[in-house]
Design a protein around this motif. Structure first.
Motif, PDB file in Angstrom:
ATOM      1  N   ASP A  80       0.827  -1.216   0.000  1.00 27.34           N
ATOM      2  CA  ASP A  80       0.000   0.000   0.000  1.00 27.34           C
ATOM      3  C   ASP A  80       0.861   1.266   0.000  1.00 27.34           C
ATOM      4  N   ALA A  81       1.994   1.178   0.694  1.00 28.29           N
ATOM      5  CA  ALA A  81       2.875   2.338   0.762  1.00 28.29           C
ATOM      6  C   ALA A  81       4.296   1.880   1.060  1.00 28.29           C
ATOM      7  N   GLY A  82       5.246   2.566   0.504  1.00 31.46           N
ATOM      8  CA  GLY A  82       6.643   2.305   0.827  1.00 31.46           C
ATOM      9  C   GLY A  82       7.179   1.017   0.226  1.00 31.46           C
ATOM     10  N   THR A  83       8.069   0.401   0.973  1.00 34.43           N
ATOM     11  CA  THR A  83       8.784  -0.764   0.459  1.00 34.43           C
ATOM     12  C   THR A  83       8.124  -2.068   0.923  1.00 34.43           C
ATOM     13  N   PRO A  84       7.745  -2.928  -0.017  1.00 37.43           N
ATOM     14  CA  PRO A  84       7.132  -4.207   0.385  1.00 37.43           C
ATOM     15  C   PRO A  84       8.095  -5.006   1.262  1.00 37.43           C
ATOM     16  N   GLY A  85       7.531  -5.685   2.244  1.00 34.87           N
ATOM     17  CA  GLY A  85       8.377  -6.501   3.129  1.00 34.87           C
ATOM     18  C   GLY A  85       8.742  -5.765   4.407  1.00 34.87           C
ATOM     19  N   ILE A  86       8.614  -4.438   4.406  1.00 34.66           N
ATOM     20  CA  ILE A  86       8.912  -3.659   5.618  1.00 34.66           C
ATOM     21  C   ILE A  86       7.580  -3.432   6.332  1.00 34.66           C
ATOM     22  N   SER A  87       7.350  -4.227   7.392  1.00 34.85           N
ATOM     23  CA  SER A  87       6.070  -4.199   8.128  1.00 34.85           C
ATOM     24  C   SER A  87       4.890  -4.339   7.171  1.00 34.85           C
ATOM     25  N   ASP A  88       5.081  -5.095   6.131  1.00 35.48           N
ATOM     26  CA  ASP A  88       4.073  -5.322   5.104  1.00 35.48           C
ATOM     27  C   ASP A  88       4.159  -6.768   4.680  1.00 35.48           C
ATOM     28  N   PRO A  89       3.061  -7.330   4.161  1.00 40.32           N
ATOM     29  CA  PRO A  89       3.213  -8.690   3.637  1.00 40.32           C
ATOM     30  C   PRO A  89       4.199  -8.658   2.470  1.00 40.32           C
ATOM     31  N   PRO A 110      10.888   4.896  -1.115  1.00 37.04           N
ATOM     32  CA  PRO A 110      10.581   5.332   0.242  1.00 37.04           C
ATOM     33  C   PRO A 110      10.355   4.211   1.260  1.00 37.04           C
ATOM     34  N   VAL A 111      10.821   4.490   2.471  1.00 37.47           N
ATOM     35  CA  VAL A 111      10.516   3.666   3.647  1.00 37.47           C
ATOM     36  C   VAL A 111      10.203   4.687   4.743  1.00 37.47           C
ATOM     37  N   ALA A 112       9.032   4.577   5.364  1.00 40.71           N
ATOM     38  CA  ALA A 112       8.645   5.577   6.359  1.00 40.71           C
ATOM     39  C   ALA A 112       9.663   5.650   7.502  1.00 40.71           C
ATOM     40  N   GLY A 113      10.116   4.497   7.972  1.00 41.43           N
ATOM     41  CA  GLY A 113      11.041   4.454   9.118  1.00 41.43           C
ATOM     42  C   GLY A 113      12.348   5.182   8.835  1.00 41.43           C
ATOM     43  N   ILE A 114      12.891   4.972   7.652  1.00 45.56           N
ATOM     44  CA  ILE A 114      14.172   5.601   7.303  1.00 45.56           C
ATOM     45  C   ILE A 114      13.974   7.104   7.101  1.00 45.56           C
ATOM     46  N   GLY A 131       9.630  -2.501  13.830  1.00 49.09           N
ATOM     47  CA  GLY A 131       8.318  -2.802  13.236  1.00 49.09           C
ATOM     48  C   GLY A 131       7.222  -2.055  13.981  1.00 49.09           C
ATOM     49  N   PHE A 132       6.036  -2.661  14.079  1.00 52.34           N
ATOM     50  CA  PHE A 132       4.944  -2.051  14.849  1.00 52.34           C
ATOM     51  C   PHE A 132       5.157  -2.363  16.329  1.00 52.34           C
ATOM     52  N   PHE A 133       4.927  -1.379  17.206  1.00 52.69           N
ATOM     53  CA  PHE A 133       5.018  -1.626  18.649  1.00 52.69           C
ATOM     54  C   PHE A 133       3.975  -2.697  19.000  1.00 52.69           C
ATOM     55  N   VAL A 181       8.609  12.175  17.157  1.00 46.94           N
ATOM     56  CA  VAL A 181       7.403  11.580  16.574  1.00 46.94           C
ATOM     57  C   VAL A 181       7.221  12.220  15.201  1.00 46.94           C
ATOM     58  N   ALA A 182       7.293  11.384  14.168  1.00 48.27           N
ATOM     59  CA  ALA A 182       7.141  11.887  12.796  1.00 48.27           C
ATOM     60  C   ALA A 182       5.759  11.502  12.301  1.00 48.27           C
ATOM     61  N   ARG A 183       5.028  12.500  11.871  1.00 49.46           N
ATOM     62  CA  ARG A 183       3.632  12.283  11.476  1.00 49.46           C
ATOM     63  C   ARG A 183       3.416  12.704  10.032  1.00 49.46           C
ATOM     64  N   GLU A 184       2.650  11.902   9.294  1.00 46.22           N
ATOM     65  CA  GLU A 184       2.245  12.261   7.923  1.00 46.22           C
ATOM     66  C   GLU A 184       3.414  12.645   7.018  1.00 46.22           C
ATOM     67  N   THR A 186       5.938  13.249   4.189  1.00 46.44           N
ATOM     68  CA  THR A 186       5.814  13.604   2.758  1.00 46.44           C
ATOM     69  C   THR A 186       4.429  14.138   2.392  1.00 46.44           C
ATOM     70  N   LYS A 187       3.527  14.263   3.375  1.00 45.06           N
ATOM     71  CA  LYS A 187       2.166  14.736   3.074  1.00 45.06           C
ATOM     72  C   LYS A 187       2.003  16.194   3.515  1.00 45.06           C
ATOM     73  N   ARG A 188       0.828  16.710   3.254  1.00 39.91           N
ATOM     74  CA  ARG A 188       0.554  18.125   3.507  1.00 39.91           C
ATOM     75  C   ARG A 188       0.754  18.508   4.983  1.00 39.91           C
ATOM     76  N   GLY A 212      -3.450  10.568  11.622  1.00 38.25           N
ATOM     77  CA  GLY A 212      -2.427  10.373  10.596  1.00 38.25           C
ATOM     78  C   GLY A 212      -1.513   9.203  10.892  1.00 38.25           C
ATOM     79  N   GLU A 213      -0.534   9.048  10.016  1.00 40.24           N
ATOM     80  CA  GLU A 213       0.389   7.916  10.163  1.00 40.24           C
ATOM     81  C   GLU A 213       1.617   8.369  10.956  1.00 40.24           C
ATOM     82  N   ILE A 214       2.095   7.447  11.780  1.00 37.18           N
ATOM     83  CA  ILE A 214       3.121   7.828  12.761  1.00 37.18           C
ATOM     84  C   ILE A 214       4.333   6.892  12.729  1.00 37.18           C
ATOM     85  N   VAL A 215       5.510   7.518  12.843  1.00 33.46           N
ATOM     86  CA  VAL A 215       6.736   6.753  13.109  1.00 33.46           C
ATOM     87  C   VAL A 215       7.354   7.361  14.369  1.00 33.46           C
TER      88      VAL A 215
HETATM   89  N1  SAM Z   1       6.098  -0.615   3.916  1.00 33.29           N
HETATM   90  C1  SAM Z   1       5.963   0.649   4.603  1.00 33.29           C
HETATM   91  C2  SAM Z   1       7.329   1.322   4.649  1.00 33.29           C
HETATM   92  O1  SAM Z   1       8.147   1.049   3.761  1.00 33.29           O
HETATM   93  O2  SAM Z   1       7.559   2.150   5.522  1.00 33.29           O
HETATM   94  C3  SAM Z   1       5.335   0.471   5.966  1.00 33.29           C
HETATM   95  C4  SAM Z   1       3.969  -0.110   5.916  1.00 33.29           C
HETATM   96  S1  SAM Z   1       3.180  -0.293   7.456  1.00 33.29           S
HETATM   97  C5  SAM Z   1       1.841  -1.351   7.067  1.00 33.29           C
HETATM   98  C6  SAM Z   1       2.330   1.226   7.660  1.00 33.29           C
HETATM   99  C7  SAM Z   1       2.915   2.070   8.774  1.00 33.29           C
HETATM  100  O3  SAM Z   1       4.052   2.775   8.296  1.00 33.29           O
HETATM  101  C8  SAM Z   1       1.979   3.161   9.250  1.00 33.29           C
HETATM  102  O4  SAM Z   1       1.069   2.674  10.215  1.00 33.29           O
HETATM  103  C9  SAM Z   1       2.940   4.177   9.836  1.00 33.29           C
HETATM  104  O5  SAM Z   1       3.362   3.779  11.118  1.00 33.29           O
HETATM  105  C10 SAM Z   1       4.110   4.056   8.846  1.00 33.29           C
HETATM  106  N2  SAM Z   1       3.931   5.028   7.757  1.00 33.29           N
HETATM  107  C11 SAM Z   1       3.619   4.763   6.468  1.00 33.29           C
HETATM  108  N3  SAM Z   1       3.536   5.910   5.765  1.00 33.29           N
HETATM  109  C12 SAM Z   1       3.792   6.920   6.634  1.00 33.29           C
HETATM  110  C13 SAM Z   1       3.838   8.344   6.535  1.00 33.29           C
HETATM  111  N4  SAM Z   1       3.610   8.960   5.394  1.00 33.29           N
HETATM  112  N5  SAM Z   1       4.141   9.053   7.640  1.00 33.29           N
HETATM  113  C14 SAM Z   1       4.381   8.439   8.815  1.00 33.29           C
HETATM  114  N6  SAM Z   1       4.336   7.112   8.974  1.00 33.29           N
HETATM  115  C15 SAM Z   1       4.048   6.358   7.903  1.00 33.29           C
END
Ligand code: SAM
Length: 275
Positions: A80-89, A110-114, A131-133, A181-184, A186-188, A212-215
């Motif tokens: 759905d987002a980022g790199t497959p295999g990173i906290s993803d199937p 992109p990888v959200a964590g990095i 990964g996920f807490f 805490v990084a939120r959203e 690359t988004k608005r 929003g999404e959090i790292v």
């Molecule tokens: N494969 C993805 C990656 O390469 O980072 C991670 C997928 S994991 C199912 C989804 C989680 O990644 C979200 O719940 C959030 O913790 C983090 N994440 C994904 N996109 C993000 C974003 N734009 N901002 C902050 N965290 C994000």
């Protein structure tokens, strides 16, 4: 050939030219959510046969994908987002493809964590991705044991709903560590909240709801020799460990690990605390 293709984590323009070419040329796209990926492909003017690949049908679908690969087809794996295999199937399919002797390659992106780690300003030389807490108590214990004494930077994912509770819990167990805490990303509404756990909690407390999404990026276990804990600071940390529900013996061992103060002295310090 299997192409593991990274896609944007928010901003649609964060896709590489190579990723677009691979998606265009692939015979089949294996996606976590075909509707979501369908929209992504549409945004780039692409139309492709999609096969749904997600955690609960991994076994059956990876067989189907393997068969396609063995027939000589080109499959692009996306999440759905980022790199497959990173906290993803995806990780299991990748292992199966390797075992079957089929060639694979990764189209990095992109990888959200990095992304969060780089923006945190914390040490990037040595870090761990958690990964996920974990939500489950048993898994959480194992996670804390594996990462609690790690001295490098920690990066992990958490849902906005559970963020405050998790940071409060980590404060009790690990003390007032510095975090970001990084939120959203690359988004608005991209936001970074940096500071000690107590400061970040204060900032979060001012928000009506956390969305929003959090790292979370957090400093590792402080190096006792570099930090030089004063007895008062050690005592405060000991109180936090007890408040987190630890028994005195367990807490004294943990305190000793964190501060470098001998466990016996830590225990003596903790018995003085009120039960
Ligand atoms: N494969 C993805 C990656 O390469 O980072 C991670 C997928 S994991 C199912 C989804 C989680 O990644 C979200 O719940 C959030 O913790 C983090 N994440 C994904 N996109 C993000 C974003 N734009 N901002 C902050 N965290 C994000």
């Amino acid at each position: 050939m299997l192409y593991i293709v990274a896609t944007p984590i928010g901003n649609l323009r964060d896709i590489s030219l190579r990723a677009l070419q691979v998606l265009k040329d692939a015979d089949m796209v294996a996606a976590e959510d075909t509707r979501h990926t369908g929209l992504l492909l549409k945004a780039y003017g692409l139309k492709k046969p999609l096969v749904r690949y997600f955690a609960h049908n991994e076994e059956r679908q990876s067989q189907r994908i393997l068969e396609a690969l063995l027939e000589g087809k080109t499959v692009a794996l996306v999440s759905d987002a980022g790199t497959p295999g990173i906290s993803d199937p995806g990780a299991r399919l990748i292992r199966r493809v390797i075992q079957a002797g089929i060639k694979l390659t990764v189209i990095p992106g992109p990888v959200a964590g990095i992304t969060a780690l780089v923006a945190s300003g914390l040490d990037t030389d040595v870090f761990a991705f958690g990964g996920f807490f974990p939500r489950n108590t048993k898994e959480r214990k194992v996670w804390l044991e594996r990462l609690g004494t790690f001295k490098g930077t920690l990066v992990f994912y958490e849902s906005p709903k559970r963020l405050s509770e998790t940071l409060g819990y980590l404060y009790k167990v690990w003390g007032d560590r510095y975090c970001c805490v990084a939120r959203e990303l690359t988004k608005r509404f991209e936001t970074f909240i940096r500071g000690r756990l107590t400061e970040v909690a204060e900032e979060l407390g001012k928000m009506e709801t956390i969305k929003g999404e959090i790292v979370v990026v957090m400093e590792g276990c402080p190096d006792p020799h570099a930090q030089g804990y004063s007895p008062e600071e050690a005592e405060e940390l000991g109180r936090a460990l007890l408040a987190g529900g630890m028994y005195k013996k367990e807490a004294s061992l943990k305190l000793a690990k964190i501060t470098g103060i001998p466990a016996k002295a830590c225990y003596a310090m903790l018995v003085k605390q009120k039960p």
